[in-house]
Design an enzyme around this catalytic site. Structure first.
Site, PDB file in Angstrom:
ATOM      1  N   LYS A   1     -10.645  -0.525  10.508  1.00 36.38           N
ATOM      2  CA  LYS A   1     -10.901  -1.712   9.689  1.00 36.38           C
ATOM      3  C   LYS A   1     -11.256  -2.915  10.563  1.00 36.38           C
ATOM      4  O   LYS A   1     -11.492  -4.006  10.055  1.00 36.38           O
ATOM      5  CB  LYS A   1      -9.680  -2.049   8.828  1.00 36.38           C
ATOM      6  CG  LYS A   1      -9.340  -0.975   7.778  1.00 36.38           C
ATOM      7  CD  LYS A   1      -8.219  -1.444   6.889  1.00 36.38           C
ATOM      8  CE  LYS A   1      -7.446  -0.315   6.236  1.00 36.38           C
ATOM      9  NZ  LYS A   1      -8.174   0.386   5.188  1.00 36.38           N
TER      10      LYS A   1
ATOM     11  N   ASP B   1       3.025  -4.279   7.938  1.00 37.34           N
ATOM     12  CA  ASP B   1       1.816  -3.494   7.759  1.00 37.34           C
ATOM     13  C   ASP B   1       0.652  -4.448   8.005  1.00 37.34           C
ATOM     14  O   ASP B   1       0.346  -5.294   7.169  1.00 37.34           O
ATOM     15  CB  ASP B   1       1.783  -2.906   6.341  1.00 37.34           C
ATOM     16  CG  ASP B   1       0.434  -2.282   5.996  1.00 37.34           C
ATOM     17  OD1 ASP B   1      -0.461  -2.277   6.873  1.00 37.34           O
ATOM     18  OD2 ASP B   1       0.282  -1.805   4.870  1.00 37.34           O
TER      19      ASP B   1
ATOM     20  N   CYS C   1      -4.674   2.497  -3.639  1.00 42.65           N
ATOM     21  CA  CYS C   1      -3.440   3.032  -3.038  1.00 42.65           C
ATOM     22  C   CYS C   1      -2.288   2.052  -3.209  1.00 42.65           C
ATOM     23  O   CYS C   1      -1.480   1.852  -2.297  1.00 42.65           O
ATOM     24  CB  CYS C   1      -3.628   3.373  -1.565  1.00 42.65           C
ATOM     25  SG  CYS C   1      -4.868   4.628  -1.282  1.00 42.65           S
TER      26      CYS C   1
ATOM     27  N   GLN D   1      -4.638  -4.898   7.090  1.00 44.41           N
ATOM     28  CA  GLN D   1      -5.633  -5.888   6.677  1.00 44.41           C
ATOM     29  C   GLN D   1      -5.565  -7.152   7.531  1.00 44.41           C
ATOM     30  O   GLN D   1      -6.567  -7.831   7.719  1.00 44.41           O
ATOM     31  CB  GLN D   1      -5.422  -6.274   5.198  1.00 44.41           C
ATOM     32  CG  GLN D   1      -5.575  -5.135   4.214  1.00 44.41           C
ATOM     33  CD  GLN D   1      -6.979  -4.573   4.163  1.00 44.41           C
ATOM     34  OE1 GLN D   1      -7.961  -5.256   4.442  1.00 44.41           O
ATOM     35  NE2 GLN D   1      -7.083  -3.298   3.810  1.00 44.41           N
TER      36      GLN D   1
ATOM     37  N   HIS E   1       0.869  -1.181   0.000  1.00 45.07           N
ATOM     38  CA  HIS E   1       0.000   0.000   0.000  1.00 45.07           C
ATOM     39  C   HIS E   1       0.908   1.234   0.000  1.00 45.07           C
ATOM     40  O   HIS E   1       2.018   1.195   0.541  1.00 45.07           O
ATOM     41  CB  HIS E   1      -0.845  -0.046   1.277  1.00 45.07           C
ATOM     42  CG  HIS E   1      -1.929   0.982   1.379  1.00 45.07           C
ATOM     43  ND1 HIS E   1      -1.660   2.295   1.683  1.00 45.07           N
ATOM     44  CD2 HIS E   1      -3.275   0.879   1.248  1.00 45.07           C
ATOM     45  CE1 HIS E   1      -2.824   2.958   1.738  1.00 45.07           C
ATOM     46  NE2 HIS E   1      -3.809   2.119   1.467  1.00 45.07           N
TER      47      HIS E   1
END
Lengths: 423, 145
Positions: free
Chosen positions: A237, A211, A379, A214, A135
């Protein structure tokens, strides 16, 4: 890609959604007179009533600034914030609440590491290893550092199924000080072999930043098992509010890092000559924090714990398998779904192309059927280039989605074909 | 809700399926500029060959949705052979149709937009206005260079 996932071993996916859907007030609304089909949880999840109630109750009964006042409600507000921090610590298996830094979102968490750790530890000639599925939040901060410090950026490639190609990992790690990569791709759903990459990085003396934007909302997460040094994720999220996220870091690393932003809360002492930074975690939390959002995120963690992250993951895999099968059966000739074909190797994120129809047009037609999907580059422009796509449409599922949502998507895609198909 | 038929008019879909003036022009003598829509990643390239204050030829390239591609096609037809003043007036009239107030304000006599009229419905889909204006902004950039 052929997406023929076996369904035999999977339980009906509707059980969890049937239990949770009514917890989310927004999912009761309709769009253009039709029940909403929300398939954009990779962008942001909906919020359960418990989270809304917790934030509301905070403002109605406790609201005061934290870590300052000597009065009762100020103490309650501080307690509420620190209780939420402890919940997040347990949720990700952190060794101490001192390792849980509240920030705005995963993006800010990555920027914190790039700014504080990066500017202290990286010099010209050092390399940071990224991947082609990152991302922009895990690309641009490193570009900024690269142009400022002469740091070299390297890129782990992808194979044609959207998996990381690790054949040259050792070479790419040579001279790397940090490997920063997504634990679950927001476009492909790909879950890379995190531990293998982390171990290889550590053997070469590089640190690992994950990261988890998600991953954390969808997978049981234990930072010790993952073997990372930093983990960045967002609250919104994972059923929490916007404006709050977490940077987890190993305590000795965080201790050695200079503050990110200066201001109130992050200091022990300030004189006209200088300042003494506060201890962890507050050293990295300048200014009045997003207290209500922290409380909301704590409630989101309670909510997810009530379901159990193992159950969340089972639901995702089962529904992803159903989606891959249903969409491929119905639209196999026109539909291209990116990412690994096996549901167990990915999250519930389906990026697809539909014939020659642009993602924006797909999304527009689906919208008239109250089906909410994301359209665009997500993104992740370097990844789009790798896929040879300008944009994709993306459907993503969460705990409140069920098979009927996927059926609605499959049906609405027929209308896209009607409008844009061969004339 | 505005119906899809307001957005995807037949003329629009026709320009999308059969784009006019798609391609490149040699630079120089032509000028070239690129435009990006950061929202969806659409990219458009506009070439314009201007001599004696007249757009002699125009071409466009890039990739994008039906609205951005059809607008570029219709725009190319509308501006070809026009003077720079006429092109500016067309752009102002088009943007005014998209509810965008330009520096020059509303023109006293709006230009005849021709096929571009078919994009009037885009204004009912605010997210798509950027798709329809991308090529115009890129053309302006081209003409400025």
């Amino acid at each position: 890609m052929s997406a023929t996932a076996p369904m035999s071993a999977t339980a009906p996916t509707s059980d969890l959604a049937a239990a949770t859907k009514t917890d989310f007030p927004l999912l009761a609304r309709d769009v253009y007179g039709k029940p909403i089909v929300y398939l954009d949880s990779a962008a942001t999840s909906q919020k359960p009533q418990a989270v809304l109630d917790a934030m509301d109750a905070y403002y109605r009964t406790v609201n005061a600034n934290v870590h300052r006042g000597a009065y009762h409600i100020a103490d309650l507000a501080t307690q509420a914030m620190e209780e939420a921090r402890a919940k997040l610590q347990r949720f990700i298996g952190a060794a101490s609440p001192r390792e849980v830094i509240f920030c705005r979102n995963a993006t800010e968490a990555v920027n914190l590491v790039a700014h504080s750790w990066g500017r202290t530890n990286l010099a010209a000639g050092d390399a940071v290893l990224l991947t082609h599925m990152e991302h922009h939040a895990n690309i641009v901060p490193w570009h900024m550092l690269a142009s400022e410090r002469g740091v070299e950026l390297r890129w782990l490639p992808l194979d044609d199924d959207g998996r990381l190609d690790l054949r040259h990992l050792d070479q790419l790690l040579d001279g790397a000080r940090l490997v920063a990569f997504s634990a679950m791709s927001n476009v492909l759903g790909t879950i890379p072999p995190i531990r293998r990459i982390a171990d290889a990085a550590h053997e070469r003396g590089a640190l690992v930043l994950l990261d988890g934007a998600q991953y954390v909302p969808h997978m049981p997460t234990d930072v010790a098992e993952l073997g990372c040094d930093f983990l960045a994720f967002s609250g919104h999220k994972m059923c929490g509010p916007t404006g709050i996220g977490v940077l987890w870091g190993r305590e000795e690393l965080l201790e050695a890092m200079p503050p990110f932003m200066g201001g109130g809360e992050m200091i022990l002492n300030v004189t006209t000559e200088g300042f003494l930074p506060n201890e962890l975690p507050w050293k990295f939390e300048a200014g009045t924090p997003a207290i209500a959002e922290v409380v909301g995120l704590g409630a989101a963690v309670d909510y997810l714990d009530g379901i159990g992250m193992e159950a969340v993951r089972r639901h995702d895999v089962s529904l992803t398998a159903y989606a891959l099968r249903t969409l491929t059966e119905r639209h196999g000739e026109t539909l291209t779904i990116h990412g690994p074909p096996e549901p167990a190797a990915r999250g519930g994120v389906l990026s697809f192309e539909f014939g020659e129809v642009h993602a924006h047009d797909i999304s527009q037609v689906l919208d008239t059927h109250a089906v909410c999907v994301r359209a665009g580059h997500h993104c992740a422009k370097p990844l789009m280039r790798r896929l040879g796509a300008v944009a994709t449409a993306r459907a993503s599922v969460y705990i409140y989605n069920d098979r009927s949502d996927i059926d609605h998507l499959a049906e609405a895609l027929d209308r896209v074909g009607d409008l844009f198909g061969p004339q | 809700m505005a119906g899809l038929e307001d957005l995807y008019r037949e003329i629009v879909l026709d320009h999308y399926r059969n784009p006019r003036n798609r391609g490149e022009l040699p630079c120089p003598p032509a000028q070239r500029a690129e435009g990006f829509n950061p929202l969806c990643g659409d990219e458009v390239v506009v070439y314009a060959d201007v001599a004696d204050g007249v757009v002699r030829d125009v071409r466009f390239g890039g990739q994008g949705c039906s609205i951005s591609q059809s607008t570029a096609s219709m725009m190319s037809v509308a501006v070809k052979g026009r003077s720079l003043e006429e092109v500016e007036k067309l752009e102002r009239s088009f943007k005014s149709m998209m509810s965008i107030v330009t520096d020059g304000g509303e023109t006293a006599s709006p230009a005849d937009l021709g096929d571009l009229e078919a994009l009037r419905g885009v204004v009912k889909f605010p997210v798509r206005i950027k798709c329809a204006t991308l090529c115009w902004n890129t053309l302006t950039e081209t003409l400025r260079s």
